[in-house]
Design an enzyme around this catalytic site. Structure first.
Site, PDB file in Angstrom:
ATOM      1  N   HIS A  11       0.881  -1.111  -0.124  1.00  0.00           N
ATOM      2  CA  HIS A  11      -0.172  -0.004  -0.163  1.00  0.00           C
ATOM      3  C   HIS A  11       0.863   1.113   0.106  1.00  0.00           C
ATOM      4  O   HIS A  11       1.911   1.194   0.372  1.00  0.00           O
ATOM      5  CB  HIS A  11      -1.184  -0.057   1.059  1.00  0.00           C
ATOM      6  CG  HIS A  11      -1.666  -1.252   1.212  1.00  0.00           C
ATOM      7  ND1 HIS A  11      -2.949  -1.427   0.815  1.00  0.00           N
ATOM      8  CD2 HIS A  11      -1.371  -2.115   2.149  1.00  0.00           C
ATOM      9  CE1 HIS A  11      -3.180  -2.692   1.054  1.00  0.00           C
ATOM     10  NE2 HIS A  11      -2.766  -3.193   2.170  1.00  0.00           N
ATOM     11  N   THR A  65      15.731  -5.817   6.029  1.00  0.00           N
ATOM     12  CA  THR A  65      15.156  -4.321   5.854  1.00  0.00           C
ATOM     13  C   THR A  65      16.256  -3.811   4.779  1.00  0.00           C
ATOM     14  O   THR A  65      16.059  -2.855   4.018  1.00  0.00           O
ATOM     15  CB  THR A  65      14.834  -3.514   6.732  1.00  0.00           C
ATOM     16  OG1 THR A  65      15.898  -3.275   7.508  1.00  0.00           O
ATOM     17  CG2 THR A  65      13.745  -3.992   7.312  1.00  0.00           C
TER      18      THR A  65
END
Length: 197
Positions: free
Chosen positions: A105, A167
């Site tokens: 998103h 990450t």
């Protein structure tokens, strides 16, 4: 009919359609759980020789590319691809891992406010969703319940400890752990000498 045979028949039937579409190619000696593939039409899944792939492989849109090399094991994990995920040769990915090449998103509320309504119509606007390829290089080992996020490269021979969240890039031959994953130490070549980066 025994359960194992029923699952095998189901796999063959589901795999036949994906294989005939040209979206999936599987090398000799490879075992693939065909029933765990989602939305392969319009995408490409290529798996090398002698691999075992039990993962849920989900394509988010059209034009995605998942490449899994030779002699690679991907346990009951989830691979979610918008554009590109590459897993090399001789890689081990344990169960419960999640590998994703996008953010799902937008960070901006105004740009994601209609996501649920659009899903109910089998649509999604990907134009505001960040994505970047994921690469897991040869001979890496990804432990159970690891999460690998967009844009990450796991270096050759690296090990990602169980339950880590990756990450950023992992150097070759590094052991990483934690959330976010950080280098714990560099691995040795078997005789006690550290491998160089």
């Amino acid at each position: 009919m025994p359960t194992a045979l029923l699952i095998r028949v189901l796999d063959v039937l589901m795999g036949w359609k994906a294989w005939r579409s040209g979206a999936v190619s599987v090398g000799s000696g490879t075992s693939l759980a065909w029933r765990r593939l989602r939305r392969v039409h319009g995408n490409r899944l290529r798996i090398g020789k002698g691999s075992i792939v039990h993962a849920n492989i989900i394509f988010e849109s059209r034009g995605g590319d998942v490449l899994i090399g030779d002699r690679t094991y991907v346990g009951l994990s989830t691979v979610i691809c918008f554009r590109q995920i590459s897993i090399g040769n001789d890689v081990l990915v344990s169960w419960g891992a999640t590998i994703v090449d996008h953010d799902s998103h937008s960070l901006e509320w105004d740009l994601r406010r209609n996501d649920v309504q659009e899903w109910s119509r089998n649509r999604k606007d990907w134009s505001h969703v960040p994505d970047a390829p994921v690469v897991i290089a040869d001979r890496a080992w990804v432990g159970f319940n690891v999460t690998i996020l967009k844009g990450v490269t796991i270096g050759e021979g690296a090990v990602v400890a169980a339950c880590s969240v990756v990450t950023r890039d992992v150097p070759p031959h590094a052991l990483v752990a934690g959330n976010p994953a950080r280098v714990v130490r560099m691995l040795t070549n078997g005789d006690g000498a550290e491998l160089s980066q």
